[in-house]
Design an enzyme around this catalytic site. Sequence first.
Site, PDB file in Angstrom:
ATOM      1  N   CYS A 151       0.839  -1.206   0.000  1.00 54.28           N
ATOM      2  CA  CYS A 151       0.000   0.000   0.000  1.00 54.28           C
ATOM      3  C   CYS A 151       0.872   1.254   0.000  1.00 54.28           C
ATOM      4  O   CYS A 151       1.584   1.526   0.976  1.00 54.28           O
ATOM      5  CB  CYS A 151      -0.923  -0.021   1.209  1.00 54.28           C
ATOM      6  SG  CYS A 151      -1.895   1.486   1.435  1.00 54.28           S
ATOM      7  N   CYS A 176      -0.038   3.690   2.790  1.00 57.50           N
ATOM      8  CA  CYS A 176       0.463   3.219   4.091  1.00 57.50           C
ATOM      9  C   CYS A 176       1.937   3.566   4.258  1.00 57.50           C
ATOM     10  O   CYS A 176       2.370   4.010   5.337  1.00 57.50           O
ATOM     11  CB  CYS A 176       0.265   1.710   4.222  1.00 57.50           C
ATOM     12  SG  CYS A 176      -1.451   1.153   4.130  1.00 57.50           S
TER      13      CYS A 176
END
Length: 231
Positions: free
Chosen positions: A124, A127
């Site tokens: 991600c 993230c």
Amino acid sequence: MADVIRACSFQSLRFSSSSVLTSFSSTSGCLQLGLPPNQISDNKRIYPLAAASSSAGLARFSLTPRKRLISFKVHATLAETNQPKWWEKNAPNMIDIHSTQEFLEALSQAGDRLVIVEFYGTWCASCRALFPKLCRTAEEHPEIVFLKVNFDENKPMCKSLNVKVLPYFHFYRGAHGQLESFSCSLAKFQKIKEAIALHNTDRCSIGPPKGVGDLSLEGISVPLENPAGSS
């Protein structure tokens, strides 16, 4: 005959750098690289150049930089391999969660401390962008417990907790159970700071910690410290 010798010597000395790797040609055919010196006449000798050693030197010169470059790439790759991944660079109060059991035990052991759970994916990009700032926030608040849940390693648990986007955050505290949950990106990190200011106040919980969604804290034992003076 003297004219032939002069012509041979003159043509033998006129060569370019590229001709070092090939044999000489002369009008009288008196010289060829790699042959021992030939006596022409009147005790005059013409010595050929050591082409083999010259070409070997050129070969070493041309290959050495490439070998060094390959060696540098190998060492650089090994150094990168030994470096921790971005999601492994935790603050001291960050805990990696690998199972539902570990998750429930960490919540139970936190007591009245505020617990912030980050659900993330190693793939991600959002993230990864947010993580350094989250680490700095954890270092600024050593009293808070930060739990990190890898989505791919804990899909059944994440599904039970209704985690559908990443990164996603849960806030827990003692008997109050889950206080808040939301998705957040780096651009909206202020949302996490505001939640910390709201929920990280001094308080004492009355009663045991609550369950978490479909998960339950029942049956989770918390190690107790031995009273002073007890054996």
